[in-house]
Write a protein that holds these residues in place. Sequence first.
Motif, PDB file in Angstrom:
ATOM      1  N   ASP A 257      33.085  34.864  52.275  1.00 49.52           N
ATOM      2  CA  ASP A 257      33.716  34.194  53.411  1.00 49.52           C
ATOM      3  C   ASP A 257      34.860  35.062  53.921  1.00 49.52           C
ATOM      4  OD1 ASP A 257      34.829  32.515  55.290  1.00 49.52           O
ATOM      5  OD2 ASP A 257      35.611  31.087  53.830  1.00 49.52           O
ATOM      6  N   ALA A 258      34.575  35.869  54.933  1.00 49.26           N
ATOM      7  CA  ALA A 258      35.570  36.811  55.459  1.00 49.26           C
ATOM      8  C   ALA A 258      36.655  36.127  56.271  1.00 49.26           C
ATOM      9  CB  ALA A 258      34.875  37.884  56.299  1.00 49.26           C
ATOM     10  N   THR A 259      36.461  34.875  56.656  1.00 49.68           N
ATOM     11  CA  THR A 259      37.496  34.199  57.446  1.00 49.68           C
ATOM     12  C   THR A 259      38.786  34.041  56.650  1.00 49.68           C
ATOM     13  OG1 THR A 259      36.677  31.997  56.826  1.00 49.68           O
ATOM     14  CG2 THR A 259      35.836  32.935  58.882  1.00 49.68           C
ATOM     15  N   ALA A 260      38.682  33.972  55.345  1.00 48.09           N
ATOM     16  CA  ALA A 260      39.848  33.767  54.491  1.00 48.09           C
ATOM     17  C   ALA A 260      40.744  35.003  54.386  1.00 48.09           C
ATOM     18  CB  ALA A 260      39.389  33.348  53.098  1.00 48.09           C
ATOM     19  N   ILE A 261      40.259  36.179  54.824  1.00 51.39           N
ATOM     20  CA  ILE A 261      41.022  37.418  54.616  1.00 51.39           C
ATOM     21  C   ILE A 261      41.338  38.166  55.909  1.00 51.39           C
ATOM     22  CG2 ILE A 261      40.250  37.764  52.241  1.00 51.39           C
ATOM     23  CD1 ILE A 261      38.106  39.685  53.373  1.00 51.39           C
ATOM     24  N   GLN A 262      41.172  37.547  57.033  1.00 49.64           N
ATOM     25  CA  GLN A 262      41.383  38.233  58.311  1.00 49.64           C
ATOM     26  C   GLN A 262      42.820  38.706  58.526  1.00 49.64           C
ATOM     27  OE1 GLN A 262      38.876  39.291  60.400  1.00 49.64           O
ATOM     28  NE2 GLN A 262      37.678  38.562  58.650  1.00 49.64           N
ATOM     29  N   ASP A 263      43.771  38.133  57.808  1.00 42.27           N
ATOM     30  CA  ASP A 263      45.167  38.567  57.934  1.00 42.27           C
ATOM     31  C   ASP A 263      45.374  39.998  57.447  1.00 42.27           C
ATOM     32  OD1 ASP A 263      45.878  36.141  59.005  1.00 42.27           O
ATOM     33  OD2 ASP A 263      46.694  35.338  57.141  1.00 42.27           O
ATOM     34  N   TYR A 264      44.414  40.549  56.715  1.00 38.27           N
ATOM     35  CA  TYR A 264      44.527  41.924  56.228  1.00 38.27           C
ATOM     36  C   TYR A 264      44.147  42.960  57.288  1.00 38.27           C
ATOM     37  CZ  TYR A 264      45.314  40.250  51.493  1.00 38.27           C
ATOM     38  OH  TYR A 264      45.848  39.644  50.378  1.00 38.27           O
ATOM     39  N   ARG A 265      43.571  42.535  58.405  1.00 42.13           N
ATOM     40  CA  ARG A 265      43.259  43.482  59.482  1.00 42.13           C
ATOM     41  C   ARG A 265      44.564  44.102  59.966  1.00 42.13           C
ATOM     42  NH1 ARG A 265      40.602  41.079  64.132  1.00 42.13           N
ATOM     43  NH2 ARG A 265      41.799  39.254  63.555  1.00 42.13           N
ATOM     44  N   GLY A 266      44.531  45.395  60.191  1.00 46.46           N
ATOM     45  CA  GLY A 266      45.728  46.105  60.632  1.00 46.46           C
ATOM     46  C   GLY A 266      46.533  46.708  59.493  1.00 46.46           C
TER      47      GLY A 266
ATOM     48  N   ILE B 186      42.544  49.002  58.194  1.00 47.62           N
ATOM     49  CA  ILE B 186      41.453  48.034  58.212  1.00 47.62           C
ATOM     50  C   ILE B 186      41.309  47.485  59.628  1.00 47.62           C
ATOM     51  CG2 ILE B 186      40.614  45.823  57.336  1.00 47.62           C
ATOM     52  CD1 ILE B 186      42.248  46.437  54.755  1.00 47.62           C
ATOM     53  N   SER B 187      40.140  47.734  60.227  1.00 46.70           N
ATOM     54  CA  SER B 187      39.905  47.274  61.594  1.00 46.70           C
ATOM     55  C   SER B 187      39.009  46.054  61.657  1.00 46.70           C
ATOM     56  CB  SER B 187      39.291  48.407  62.433  1.00 46.70           C
ATOM     57  OG  SER B 187      38.058  48.822  61.880  1.00 46.70           O
TER      58      SER B 187
ATOM     59  N   ARG C 118      31.931  47.083  50.246  1.00 48.12           N
ATOM     60  CA  ARG C 118      31.539  48.363  50.841  1.00 48.12           C
ATOM     61  C   ARG C 118      32.613  48.764  51.843  1.00 48.12           C
ATOM     62  NH1 ARG C 118      25.920  48.927  54.133  1.00 48.12           N
ATOM     63  NH2 ARG C 118      26.800  47.130  55.193  1.00 48.12           N
ATOM     64  N   VAL C 119      33.139  49.972  51.698  1.00 44.21           N
ATOM     65  CA  VAL C 119      34.135  50.503  52.625  1.00 44.21           C
ATOM     66  C   VAL C 119      33.406  51.411  53.604  1.00 44.21           C
ATOM     67  CG1 VAL C 119      36.238  51.876  52.852  1.00 44.21           C
ATOM     68  CG2 VAL C 119      35.929  50.388  50.866  1.00 44.21           C
TER      69      VAL C 119
ATOM     70  N   GLU D 238      26.438  38.395  50.008  1.00 40.28           N
ATOM     71  CA  GLU D 238      27.459  38.423  48.964  1.00 40.28           C
ATOM     72  C   GLU D 238      28.363  39.659  49.065  1.00 40.28           C
ATOM     73  OE1 GLU D 238      24.259  41.062  47.413  1.00 40.28           O
ATOM     74  OE2 GLU D 238      24.262  39.191  48.506  1.00 40.28           O
ATOM     75  N   ARG D 239      28.103  40.529  50.061  1.00 39.18           N
ATOM     76  CA  ARG D 239      28.848  41.792  50.182  1.00 39.18           C
ATOM     77  C   ARG D 239      29.914  41.713  51.266  1.00 39.18           C
ATOM     78  NH1 ARG D 239      25.079  46.489  51.364  1.00 39.18           N
ATOM     79  NH2 ARG D 239      24.908  45.405  53.342  1.00 39.18           N
ATOM     80  N   LEU D 240      31.099  42.217  50.946  1.00 42.08           N
ATOM     81  CA  LEU D 240      32.187  42.340  51.905  1.00 42.08           C
ATOM     82  C   LEU D 240      32.180  43.758  52.461  1.00 42.08           C
ATOM     83  CD1 LEU D 240      34.826  41.353  53.267  1.00 42.08           C
ATOM     84  CD2 LEU D 240      36.028  42.220  51.232  1.00 42.08           C
ATOM     85  N   ASN D 241      32.202  43.877  53.789  1.00 37.30           N
ATOM     86  CA  ASN D 241      32.299  45.165  54.459  1.00 37.30           C
ATOM     87  C   ASN D 241      33.724  45.343  54.964  1.00 37.30           C
ATOM     88  OD1 ASN D 241      29.454  45.913  54.371  1.00 37.30           O
ATOM     89  ND2 ASN D 241      29.178  44.185  55.749  1.00 37.30           N
ATOM     90  N   ILE D 242      34.358  46.419  54.550  1.00 39.15           N
ATOM     91  CA  ILE D 242      35.697  46.759  55.013  1.00 39.15           C
ATOM     92  C   ILE D 242      35.559  47.948  55.954  1.00 39.15           C
ATOM     93  CG2 ILE D 242      38.020  47.471  54.340  1.00 39.15           C
ATOM     94  CD1 ILE D 242      37.443  46.298  51.541  1.00 39.15           C
ATOM     95  N   HIS D 243      35.755  47.721  57.238  1.00 40.19           N
ATOM     96  CA  HIS D 243      35.659  48.773  58.238  1.00 40.19           C
ATOM     97  C   HIS D 243      37.041  49.373  58.459  1.00 40.19           C
ATOM     98  CE1 HIS D 243      31.580  47.654  59.713  1.00 40.19           C
ATOM     99  NE2 HIS D 243      31.937  46.480  59.214  1.00 40.19           N
ATOM    100  N   LEU D 244      37.114  50.712  58.428  1.00 42.76           N
ATOM    101  CA  LEU D 244      38.377  51.411  58.638  1.00 42.76           C
ATOM    102  C   LEU D 244      38.351  52.163  59.961  1.00 42.76           C
ATOM    103  CD1 LEU D 244      38.885  52.974  55.078  1.00 42.76           C
ATOM    104  CD2 LEU D 244      39.604  50.732  55.923  1.00 42.76           C
ATOM    105  N   ASP D 245      39.528  52.352  60.557  1.00 39.29           N
ATOM    106  CA  ASP D 245      39.614  53.168  61.766  1.00 39.29           C
ATOM    107  C   ASP D 245      39.981  54.597  61.365  1.00 39.29           C
ATOM    108  OD1 ASP D 245      42.356  53.244  61.272  1.00 39.29           O
ATOM    109  OD2 ASP D 245      42.870  51.895  62.926  1.00 39.29           O
TER     110      ASP D 245
END
Length: 65
Positions: free
Chosen positions: A2-11, A59-60, A32-33, A47-54
Amino acid sequence: CDATAIQDYRGEEYRAALEQILANQSGAQRVRVIRPGESYTMDYRPERLNIHLDEQGTISELSCG
């Protein structure tokens, strides 16, 4: 996952130590980064979290799949 719980980490600047924190808070079993210009599979794994970086390593986007 559930990525909605961690959106504050963007930026935030990405640090490897964040992987476990984000996985725990999102309920992800895998992480996965994704860095700019990297190729990655398009297979969907709920079940996988994708962390997209700029380009600066910030974290974008955070998404599951």
